[in-house]
Design a protein around this motif. Structure first.
Motif, PDB file in Angstrom:
ATOM      1  N   TYR A 589       0.839  -1.198   0.000  1.00 44.45           N
ATOM      2  CA  TYR A 589       0.000   0.000   0.000  1.00 44.45           C
ATOM      3  C   TYR A 589       0.878   1.255   0.000  1.00 44.45           C
ATOM      4  N   ASP A 590       0.491   2.203  -0.835  1.00 37.42           N
ATOM      5  CA  ASP A 590       1.121   3.525  -0.734  1.00 37.42           C
ATOM      6  C   ASP A 590       0.771   4.153   0.606  1.00 37.42           C
ATOM      7  N   ARG A 617      -4.710   2.488  -0.282  1.00 40.62           N
ATOM      8  CA  ARG A 617      -4.391   2.610  -1.711  1.00 40.62           C
ATOM      9  C   ARG A 617      -3.296   1.612  -2.056  1.00 40.62           C
ATOM     10  N   LYS A 618      -3.621   0.654  -2.941  1.00 44.04           N
ATOM     11  CA  LYS A 618      -2.653  -0.352  -3.345  1.00 44.04           C
ATOM     12  C   LYS A 618      -1.561   0.272  -4.207  1.00 44.04           C
ATOM     13  N   ALA A 623      -5.893   3.306 -10.154  1.00 44.27           N
ATOM     14  CA  ALA A 623      -7.068   3.456  -9.296  1.00 44.27           C
ATOM     15  C   ALA A 623      -8.307   3.783 -10.106  1.00 44.27           C
ATOM     16  N   GLY A 630      -7.706  -0.795  -7.329  1.00 42.66           N
ATOM     17  CA  GLY A 630      -6.598  -0.028  -6.790  1.00 42.66           C
ATOM     18  C   GLY A 630      -6.734   0.289  -5.311  1.00 42.66           C
ATOM     19  N   TYR A 631      -7.857  -0.069  -4.709  1.00 37.48           N
ATOM     20  CA  TYR A 631      -8.067   0.203  -3.285  1.00 37.48           C
ATOM     21  C   TYR A 631      -8.473  -1.084  -2.569  1.00 37.48           C
ATOM     22  N   ASP A 656     -10.903   8.210  -2.687  1.00 36.74           N
ATOM     23  CA  ASP A 656     -10.037   8.554  -3.819  1.00 36.74           C
ATOM     24  C   ASP A 656      -9.486   9.972  -3.687  1.00 36.74           C
ATOM     25  N   ASP A 659      -6.213  10.225  -1.948  1.00 31.26           N
ATOM     26  CA  ASP A 659      -5.010   9.798  -2.651  1.00 31.26           C
ATOM     27  C   ASP A 659      -4.228  10.987  -3.205  1.00 31.26           C
TER      28      ASP A 659
END
Length: 795
Positions: A589-590, A617-618, A623, A630-631, A656, A659
Motif C-alpha cells: 500500500y502507498d 491505496r494499493k 485506481a 486499486g483500493y 479517492d 489519494d
C-alpha cells in the motif's frame, strides 16, 4: 449419479418401460431418446463388505439419474435399505437385536466390527449391532430405541447409536456410489427459471424469466420465447424449453416456483414436463421440507421450503450460499468431495458439507459417526484453562494514516496448522506420547497421522492447484477455465474457513474443545514469530489479526533502526521456513488508514483502533473509484450489504480524494458536492435502495422503524416476508405520520426519496473516511456550515 429420488414403489415401473414418458413425451422430437433404463442393485466400494439386504419392507424405491457420455440413464434400485448401528455390552446388543427384528420398519439385523471413536485403536474394532431399516425409517427406529427401549431396560447411555442422522441422499451415496456426480466429460444441462418476488406473491407466472430473459409478455417474440403474453404463453414457452433442453439442473430464483408452475400449468391445460417421470401437476414434485427460521452465529437465517423433482436437481438461488459464492462448478466439486448429491449440496450450510466430508473420511477409516456427541471437555488446572481459553492473536492498532505499508498473510492459517502440526481430536493430548508439543499448553501431539489432516489435506492441495490453474488461464485469456477454477477455489475456501471454528462447536460430530484450543495456541505462536522476525528486519507492526500482519518501515529516527529494512518477501520466506506455514506478501500500500472504534465514545483521539475497519491505496495499481480497483476496503460502509449503492459510490470517491490530497478538508469539500447532488433530486431512487435482513418475524416488529414500515407496506401489497429474509426499500418520507408512507418497497419502482434521511447516511459514510484524521461527524458538520474555499480535488 447427480440426483436420486425416493418414490412410491407402486408408481415406478421397475422394468423401466415408463422412463421415456417424461421430458420427451409431448413432441416426440427425441428429447428422451438418449435415456437408457436399467434396474440396478446398489453396489460400490463403500458397501463392498456390507451386502444390502435384498428383502426390505419398503413402500419406496430409489430411482437414480445419471448423466453419462451416452446420455441420460435412469436406474431403479428396489433392494436398498438404510443402516444404523448400535454399540453397547454384548448381552444388551443381543437382546436389542432379538427385539427390533420384529419391528415393522426393520429389515434385518446383523453383527459387524467397527471403530466407534477416532481414539479407538485401528486394529481393535468392537462388535456392534447393524440394523437395516425401511427407507425413511432410520431416525424413527433410532428414536424408538433411545426413548422407549433403553429407558425400560438399561441405564442412560448404555446403548450408543451411530450413522443415524444422515440426509437421505448422502446416506444413499455413501452406501452405493461414493461419487454422486457424473464424470468431467459428461457436463450437466442447466436451465435457469426466475420470477420477481411481487409476481411470485401474486402467483402471476406471466413474467417468468428463462435464462435471464422474460419468456412472454410484450409480444415481441424476442429472448426465449415471447408470444401473445400472459401466463399460458409463459408456461408454453417453459414447457418447450424443458422438452428441448431436457435440463438435469433447474436453477430457480425461489423453490416456491416449483409448485407454482406445476399448478398453473394444470390450470391452463399446458403439458409441462417438469418431472422426467412424466407426472404432471402436484404429482410432478415432492415437498421435502417446509420453510423455517434458524439462528447461526448470532444471525437469523431463513430456510425456504424444499422440493424434489424426479430426474432433476433443484438449486434455489435465494437460499444457496454456495451458489452465490461458487456457482455450479463449485457446487459440483463439493458434491464429489462430500458424497452429497448436487441438490443436497446446494441447500446445505458450510458446516453441513464439512461434516459430510468428515463422515466420508471416518467411514473410510472404519469409524462410525455418532448420533449424539458424548465426549466432554477434560478437566484441567486453572492455569491451563486460562492459557487455553483464548482466541487468535490480535495486535490492537493505533488509528491513523500510515505510509508504505505491507500486508503479509498466512495462507489458510488454521487448516495448515491442522495439517502441518497434526492437530486432530484424537492426536491432541494422546495417551501414547509423553511430549510437550502445543505452545503454552504443553500437550502432546501424537505421531500417528491425524483425522483432520487427512480431511483437509486434499482440499488444501486442490485449492492451491485451482488457484494456479485460474492464474494461468487468465494469462492465456481462457475466461471459461479461469472462471471454473476460481469457482472451485472459492468453494473450498469456505470449507477451510469453517473447519477451525467447527472444532469448538458443541454439536460437531468430530469436534473437541482441546483440539480447538491447540489450533489457537499454534496459530498465536505462528503470528508472534512473524512479528518478531519482521521487527528484527527493520519493520514495525502497525496492526495484526489472527493470520495477517500490517507492517511499515521502522521510523528512521528510532534508536538502532536500520537504514534499509530487509525486503518483506525475503522475511516472509524466512518465517515460512521457521513455522512450516506459508507466509505471503498479500499486498503493498502507498498508504493505509486504520479507523478508531466507533462505540468507545469520547473524543476520537482517545479511542482504541478497530480491528476490522480500514482502507488503503494499493501500490502500483491504477485506481478506479467507480469499481474500487486499486483500493482495499474492509468493514466500512461501501462493504456493508445494507448500504445504498449511491452512498457506497460516494464513499469510494471520498477515499479517492485522499489519494491526491490527504486532508479531511478536501474530503469534506467533495462531500459538499455530493450532498448538493442528493438534495437536488438528481439521484436515481433505485440507487438508494436499502437492504435489511429481518432478525425476527414481521409481526414481532413493534417499534416504528423503517424496517417495520417496509414490512407493513409489503403486507399491504400482499408480499410476505419471513425472519431471515432480506427486505429492500427506499425511504421516501421519513417523517410521515402514516407508517405506510415512510418507505416504498423496491419492486414498487419508487420515483422520489427523502434527501434528508440519505444525507445522514452519507455524512456517516464520510465520517469513516475522516476518522483516521480525528474528524468525527460533529466536526464535518461544523466545517460544512462554515465559510471555506473548496480544494480543486473536490471536483
Amino acid at each position: 449419479m447427480f440426483t436420486v429420488d425416493f418414490r412410491d414403489a407402486s408408481a415406478v415401473d421397475l422394468a423401466g418401460d415408463g422412463a421415456g414418458d417424461g421430458a420427451g413425451a409431448d413432441d416426440g422430437d427425441g428429447a428422451g431418446d438418449d435415456t437408457a433404463d436399467s434396474t440396478a442393485a446398489a453396489a460400490g466400494a463403500a458397501a463392498a463388505d456390507r451386502p444390502l439386504n435384498p428383502v426390505c419392507p419398503n413402500d419406496t424405491v430409489a430411482v437414480e439419474w445419471h448423466r453419462t457420455e451416452a446420455g441420460l440413464e435412469r436406474r431403479v434400485v428396489d433392494d436398498y435399505c438404510p443402516t444404523i448401528y448400535v454399540s453397547g455390552p454384548d448381552a444388551a446388543l443381543t437382546a436389542l437385536g432379538e427385539t427390533v427384528a420384529d419391528w415393522p420398519a426393520v429389515a434385518g439385523v446383523d453383527t459387524e466390527r467397527w471403530r466407534t471413536s477416532l481414539h479407538a485403536d485401528p486394529d481393535e474394532r468392537e462388535a456392534v449391532l447393524r440394523i437395516d431399516t425401511a427407507i425413511g425409517a432410520p431416525a424413527r427406529v433410532a428414536r424408538r430405541i433411545r426413548d422407549e427401549y433403553e429407558p425400560d431396560r438399561h441405564a442412560p447411555g448404555t446403548l450408543k447409536l451411530y450413522n443415524v442422522d444422515f440426509e437421505p441422499g448422502l446416506r444413499y451415496a455413501l452406501a452405493t456410489e461414493p461419487d454422486p456426480m457424473p464424470g468431467e466429460d459428461a457436463s450437466l444441462r442447466v436451465l435457469r427459471i426466475g420470477l420477481g418476488k411481487d409476481a411470485l406473491a401474486e402467483r402471476n407466472v406471466s413474467a417468468l424469466r428463462i435464462d435471464g430473459e422474460v419468456c412472454a409478455g410484450s409480444g415481441t417474440g424476442g429472448g426465449t420465447g415471447g408470444g401473445e403474453g400472459g401466463p399460458e404463453a409463459s408456461l408454453r414457452t417453459l414447457a418447450r424449453r424443458l422438452r428441448e433442453d431436457d435440463p438435469d439442473v433447474l436453477v430457480v430464483s425461489s423453490a416456491d416456483l416449483i409448485p407454482l408452475i406445476a399448478e398453473r400449468a394444470v390450470a391452463h391445460d399446458v403439458a409441462l414436463p417438469l418431472s422426467r417421470d412424466g407426472d404432471v401437476g402436484a404429482d410432478s414434485y415432492a415437498k421435502l421440507a417446509g420453510r423455517s427460521t434458524f439462528e447461526s452465529y448470532g444471525r437469523t437465517g431463513h430456510s425456504p421450503s424444499r422440493y424434489a423433482v424426479p430426474g432433476r436437481a433443484i438449486v434455489d438461488t435465494s437460499s444457496s450460499f454456495l451458489w452465490a459464492e461458487a456457482r455450479l462448478d463449485g457446487l459440483s466439486y463439493l458434491a464429489r468431495r462430500s458424497a452429497r448429491p448436487l441438490q443436497e449440496t446446494a441447500w446445505a450450510s458450510i458446516g453441513t458439507i464439512l461434516t459430510a466430508i468428515q463422515t466420508r473420511e471416518a467411514l473410510a477409516r472404519g469409524v462410525l459417526v455418532p448420533w449424539q456427541k458424548w465426549e466432554p471437555e477434560a478437566f484441567v488446572d486453572v492455569g491451563t484453562l486460562h492459557a487455553g481459553d483464548r482466541g487468535g492473536a490480535t495486535l490492537a492498532p493505533n488509528h491513523g494514516r500510515y505510509e508504505n505499508v505491507r500486508e503479509v498473510d498466512f495462507a489458510s492459517l488454521y487448516p495448515n496448522v491442522i495439517r502441518e502440526y497434526n492437530v486432530s481430536p484424537e492426536t491432541v493430548a494422546c495417551d501414547c506420547c509423553d511430549t510437550a508439543d502445543v505452545p503454552e499448553l504443553g500437550w502432546s501431539i501424537c505421531e500417528e497421522p491425524g483425522f483432520l489432516g487427512d480431511v483437509l489435506g486434499p482440499l488444501l492441495d486442490d485449492r492451491a492447484w485451482f488457484k494456479r490453474v485460474a492464474a494461468a488461464a487468465e494469462r492465456a485469456g481462457d475466461d471459461a477455465l479461469a472462471g471454473s477454477a476460481s469457482a472451485k477455489s472459492a468453494a473450498i475456501k469456505w470449507i477451510l474457513v469453517s473447519c477451525f471454528g467447527y472444532q469448538g462447536y458443541r454439536n460437531a460430530k468430530f469436534g473437541r474443545i482441546e483440539c480447538h484450543e491447540a489450533i489457537n495456541a499454534y496459530a498465536r505462536n505462528v503470528l508472534l514469530t512473524a512479528k518478531e522476525r519482521f521487527e528484527a528486519g527493520g519493520w514495525r507492526a502497525v496492526h495484526g489479526i489472527v493470520d495477517s500482519l500490517w507492517v511499515t518501515p521502522e521510523d528512521e529516527h528510532a534508536e538502532a533502526a536500520p537504514l534499509d529494512p530487509e525486503p518483506a518477501a525475503d522475511l516472509a520466506t524466512d518465517v515460512t521456513d521457521a513455522v512450516d506455514v506459508e507466509l505471503e506478501v498479500e499486498a503493498e500500500y502507498d498508504w493505509l488508514c486504520l479507523l478508531p472504534r466507533r462505540n468507545d465514545g469520547g473524543p476520537v483521539g482517545g479511542r482504541g483502533g478497530a480491528l476490522t475497519r480500514y482502507f488503503g491505496r494499493k501500490a502500483g495499481v491504477d485506481a478506479d473509484p467507480a469499481t474500487g480497483e486499486g483500493y482495499k476496503y474492509r468493514g466500512i460502509e461501501c462493504r456493508q450489504r445494507s448500504t445504498p449503492e449511491f452512498v457506497a459510490d460516494c464513499q469510494r470517491e471520498l477515499i479517492d480524494v485522499l489519494d491526491s490530497d490527504p486532508r479531511p478538508e478536501a474530503v469534506c469539500d467533495r462531500l459538499s458536492a455530493q450532498l448538493q447532488e442528493l438534495r437536488s433530486g438528481a439521484v436515481d431512487p433505485a440507487d438508494l435502495t436499502i437492504r435489511t435482513r429481518l432478525s425476527k418475524a414481521p409481526a414481532e416488529y413493534s417499534r416504528n422503524t423503517r424496517t417495520a414500515a417496509a414490512l407493513r407496506r409489503a403486507e399491504d401489497t400482499a408480499v410476505t416476508f419471513h425472519a431471515g429474509q432480506d427486505v429492500e426499500y427506499v425511504v421516501t418520507d421519513d417523517d410521515a405520520d402514516r407508517q405506510l408512507a415512510r418507505v416504498r418497497i423496491a419492486f414498487e419502482d419508487p420515483t422520489d426519496y427523502d434527501a434528508k434521511a440519505y444525507a445522514e447516511q452519507l455524512v456517516r459514510a464520510a465520517e469513516s473516511v475522516t476518522l483516521p484524521f480525528g474528524w468525527d461527524r460533529g466536526r464535518i458538520r461544523t466545517y460544512l456550515a462554515g465559510d471555506r474555499n473548496a480544494s480543486l480535488s473536490a471536483f
